[in-house]
Design a protein around this motif. Sequence first.
Motif, PDB file in Angstrom:
ATOM      1  N   ILE A 212       0.803  -1.136   0.062  1.00 26.26           N
ATOM      2  CA  ILE A 212       0.155  -0.020   0.095  1.00 26.26           C
ATOM      3  C   ILE A 212       0.822   1.241   0.015  1.00 26.26           C
ATOM      4  O   ILE A 212       0.656   2.305  -0.899  1.00 26.26           O
ATOM      5  CB  ILE A 212      -0.878  -0.082   1.199  1.00 26.26           C
ATOM      6  CG1 ILE A 212      -2.142  -0.907   1.110  1.00 26.26           C
ATOM      7  CG2 ILE A 212      -1.451   1.330   1.482  1.00 26.26           C
ATOM      8  CD1 ILE A 212      -2.993  -1.256   2.177  1.00 26.26           C
ATOM      9  N   GLU A 213       1.918   1.321   0.720  1.00 25.24           N
ATOM     10  CA  GLU A 213       2.736   2.466   0.898  1.00 25.24           C
ATOM     11  C   GLU A 213       3.268   2.628  -0.387  1.00 25.24           C
ATOM     12  O   GLU A 213       3.414   4.024  -1.110  1.00 25.24           O
ATOM     13  CB  GLU A 213       3.848   2.356   2.220  1.00 25.24           C
ATOM     14  CG  GLU A 213       4.594   3.559   2.049  1.00 25.24           C
ATOM     15  CD  GLU A 213       5.685   3.594   1.247  1.00 25.24           C
ATOM     16  OE1 GLU A 213       6.089   4.983   1.027  1.00 25.24           O
ATOM     17  OE2 GLU A 213       6.286   2.570   0.831  1.00 25.24           O
ATOM     18  N   ARG A 214       3.947   1.581  -1.100  1.00 20.08           N
ATOM     19  CA  ARG A 214       4.613   1.740  -2.342  1.00 20.08           C
ATOM     20  C   ARG A 214       4.040   1.942  -3.648  1.00 20.08           C
ATOM     21  O   ARG A 214       4.035   2.854  -4.383  1.00 20.08           O
ATOM     22  CB  ARG A 214       5.456   0.430  -2.801  1.00 20.08           C
ATOM     23  CG  ARG A 214       6.298   0.570  -3.816  1.00 20.08           C
ATOM     24  CD  ARG A 214       7.408   1.542  -3.549  1.00 20.08           C
ATOM     25  NE  ARG A 214       8.258   1.520  -4.710  1.00 20.08           N
ATOM     26  CZ  ARG A 214       9.293   0.928  -4.988  1.00 20.08           C
ATOM     27  NH1 ARG A 214       9.653  -0.056  -3.635  1.00 20.08           N
ATOM     28  NH2 ARG A 214      10.200   0.929  -5.753  1.00 20.08           N
ATOM     29  N   THR A 215       2.649   1.433  -3.535  1.00 21.59           N
ATOM     30  CA  THR A 215       1.870   1.748  -4.770  1.00 21.59           C
ATOM     31  C   THR A 215       0.606   2.878  -4.713  1.00 21.59           C
ATOM     32  O   THR A 215       0.324   3.396  -5.604  1.00 21.59           O
ATOM     33  CB  THR A 215       0.901   0.416  -5.177  1.00 21.59           C
ATOM     34  OG1 THR A 215       0.067  -0.092  -4.114  1.00 21.59           O
ATOM     35  CG2 THR A 215       1.948  -0.684  -5.214  1.00 21.59           C
ATOM     36  N   VAL A 216       0.560   3.225  -3.510  1.00 23.50           N
ATOM     37  CA  VAL A 216      -0.589   4.255  -3.176  1.00 23.50           C
ATOM     38  C   VAL A 216       0.044   5.419  -2.226  1.00 23.50           C
ATOM     39  O   VAL A 216      -0.393   6.686  -3.092  1.00 23.50           O
ATOM     40  CB  VAL A 216      -1.765   3.775  -2.246  1.00 23.50           C
ATOM     41  CG1 VAL A 216      -2.829   4.751  -2.075  1.00 23.50           C
ATOM     42  CG2 VAL A 216      -2.606   2.427  -2.893  1.00 23.50           C
ATOM     43  N   LEU A 217       0.549   5.430  -1.375  1.00 25.48           N
ATOM     44  CA  LEU A 217       0.896   6.522  -0.751  1.00 25.48           C
ATOM     45  C   LEU A 217       2.029   7.283  -0.961  1.00 25.48           C
ATOM     46  O   LEU A 217       2.101   8.572  -1.586  1.00 25.48           O
ATOM     47  CB  LEU A 217       1.217   6.169   0.849  1.00 25.48           C
ATOM     48  CG  LEU A 217       1.702   7.244   1.780  1.00 25.48           C
ATOM     49  CD1 LEU A 217       0.612   8.405   1.742  1.00 25.48           C
ATOM     50  CD2 LEU A 217       2.086   6.797   3.222  1.00 25.48           C
ATOM     51  N   ARG A 218       3.205   6.668  -1.731  1.00 20.73           N
ATOM     52  CA  ARG A 218       4.377   7.214  -2.372  1.00 20.73           C
ATOM     53  C   ARG A 218       4.081   7.860  -3.579  1.00 20.73           C
ATOM     54  O   ARG A 218       4.626   9.146  -3.569  1.00 20.73           O
ATOM     55  CB  ARG A 218       5.425   6.121  -2.450  1.00 20.73           C
ATOM     56  CG  ARG A 218       6.795   6.849  -2.848  1.00 20.73           C
ATOM     57  CD  ARG A 218       7.839   5.828  -2.860  1.00 20.73           C
ATOM     58  NE  ARG A 218       7.935   4.820  -1.761  1.00 20.73           N
ATOM     59  CZ  ARG A 218       9.073   4.134  -1.609  1.00 20.73           C
ATOM     60  NH1 ARG A 218       9.759   3.772  -2.570  1.00 20.73           N
ATOM     61  NH2 ARG A 218       9.161   3.010  -0.585  1.00 20.73           N
ATOM     62  N   PRO A 219       3.375   7.454  -4.438  1.00 24.08           N
ATOM     63  CA  PRO A 219       2.953   8.204  -5.728  1.00 24.08           C
ATOM     64  C   PRO A 219       2.087   9.547  -5.287  1.00 24.08           C
ATOM     65  O   PRO A 219       2.104  10.415  -6.226  1.00 24.08           O
ATOM     66  CB  PRO A 219       2.316   7.483  -6.592  1.00 24.08           C
ATOM     67  CG  PRO A 219       2.609   6.078  -6.196  1.00 24.08           C
ATOM     68  CD  PRO A 219       2.700   5.974  -4.579  1.00 24.08           C
ATOM     69  N   LEU A 220       1.568   9.758  -4.246  1.00 24.70           N
ATOM     70  CA  LEU A 220       0.616  10.643  -3.841  1.00 24.70           C
ATOM     71  C   LEU A 220       1.025  11.758  -2.753  1.00 24.70           C
ATOM     72  O   LEU A 220       0.406  12.561  -2.215  1.00 24.70           O
ATOM     73  CB  LEU A 220      -0.796  10.216  -3.304  1.00 24.70           C
ATOM     74  CG  LEU A 220      -1.606   9.287  -4.470  1.00 24.70           C
ATOM     75  CD1 LEU A 220      -2.896   8.952  -3.840  1.00 24.70           C
ATOM     76  CD2 LEU A 220      -1.920  10.269  -5.564  1.00 24.70           C
ATOM     77  N   VAL A 221       2.440  11.318  -2.429  1.00 25.83           N
ATOM     78  CA  VAL A 221       3.273  12.280  -1.604  1.00 25.83           C
ATOM     79  C   VAL A 221       3.030  13.895  -2.011  1.00 25.83           C
ATOM     80  O   VAL A 221       3.014  14.249  -3.073  1.00 25.83           O
ATOM     81  CB  VAL A 221       4.658  12.071  -1.418  1.00 25.83           C
ATOM     82  CG1 VAL A 221       5.292  13.098  -0.611  1.00 25.83           C
ATOM     83  CG2 VAL A 221       4.590  10.747  -0.813  1.00 25.83           C
ATOM     84  N   ASN A 222       2.661  14.832  -1.008  1.00 26.77           N
ATOM     85  CA  ASN A 222       2.472  16.234  -1.230  1.00 26.77           C
ATOM     86  C   ASN A 222       1.239  16.546  -1.884  1.00 26.77           C
ATOM     87  O   ASN A 222       1.066  17.827  -2.279  1.00 26.77           O
ATOM     88  CB  ASN A 222       3.662  16.675  -1.900  1.00 26.77           C
ATOM     89  CG  ASN A 222       5.061  16.732  -1.084  1.00 26.77           C
ATOM     90  OD1 ASN A 222       4.903  16.986   0.252  1.00 26.77           O
ATOM     91  ND2 ASN A 222       6.198  16.498  -1.726  1.00 26.77           N
ATOM     92  N   ARG A 223       0.302  15.509  -2.019  1.00 28.49           N
ATOM     93  CA  ARG A 223      -0.970  15.734  -2.789  1.00 28.49           C
ATOM     94  C   ARG A 223      -2.116  16.388  -1.699  1.00 28.49           C
ATOM     95  O   ARG A 223      -1.507  16.240  -0.474  1.00 28.49           O
ATOM     96  CB  ARG A 223      -1.677  14.567  -3.171  1.00 28.49           C
ATOM     97  CG  ARG A 223      -0.749  14.166  -4.405  1.00 28.49           C
ATOM     98  CD  ARG A 223      -0.812  15.101  -5.717  1.00 28.49           C
ATOM     99  NE  ARG A 223      -0.190  14.658  -6.767  1.00 28.49           N
ATOM    100  CZ  ARG A 223      -0.491  14.027  -7.854  1.00 28.49           C
ATOM    101  NH1 ARG A 223      -1.916  13.594  -7.741  1.00 28.49           N
ATOM    102  NH2 ARG A 223       0.220  13.500  -8.847  1.00 28.49           N
TER     103      ARG A 223
END
Length: 298
Positions: A83-94
């Motif tokens: 989840i962190e790799r595929t969801v959270l990391r790409p949306l950092v600072n959103r």
Amino acid sequence: MDWHEVLFFFEVLVGGLLAGLMYSLVAIGFVLIYKTSGVLNFAQGAMLLFAALTFVSLVNYGAPFLLAFVATFAIMIGLGFAIERTVLRPLVNRPPITLFMATLGLAYVIEGAAQLLWGTQVHRLDLGISDKPMEIAGLLISSFDLVAAAVAFGLVAALGAFFTRTRIGLAFRAVADDQFAALAVGLRLPRIWATVWAAAGFVALVAGLLWGARLGVQFSLSIIVLKALPVLLLGGFDSILGAVVGGLIIGASEKLAEVYLGPYVGGGIESWFAYVVALLFLLVRPSGLFGQKIVERV
């Protein structure tokens, strides 16, 4: 009020407090994610369901209890990292609403994956814990609730020691206080976020087993996440202690309201009274009893 009425009042109160600790187990998963990344993880309920369904399915396939627990724990760790790799990391600072909607969509993905892997039937989960009432100081208290309360206190104590006495726990606190300062001193945020999602997966496993043993392992377990929201509003979104205190308040207030106010309003008050308490509390202290970060982010 005679002695029997007093005993009955305290039985209801203690039962509500113990039920509140069960709510706290769900709320702690929210706190872990929000505390380090600022994300309100609405997928926590689906993670709880996935953990309980995975465990009981492995047991039904013949796996020993301990092996099923360890295997489910490993799966939840893997799920947290994914989840962190595929969801959270790409949306950092959103924007926060983007992250919230992402976790909301993630909840449906996890529920769909659970249905695909394990089916939709209801499973009975027996943890070997008796639910017979025990008499303590004249009060009849569920033995299952006492065990669940002990597990909740043990988990809170373990998390408290983890955050204050371990290196990675201190890193979590540093990230929670100031992400930019944490980056400046060399902390790797993706690794910390992945670890905290894995920790939230473990909390979901513990909560899922207890709730699954109480209600049966079924897809309605994911709705328990809605009970955690008033707990978070009262205790604060970034405080583990607040999750416990908020759970105690919600559990006690809804049980007492159901018994003493329910007959005057037609019953069923327990299902919505927690939200009334949370709403009234928000008018007085929007950040919750122990919450500070939510005010700062606004």
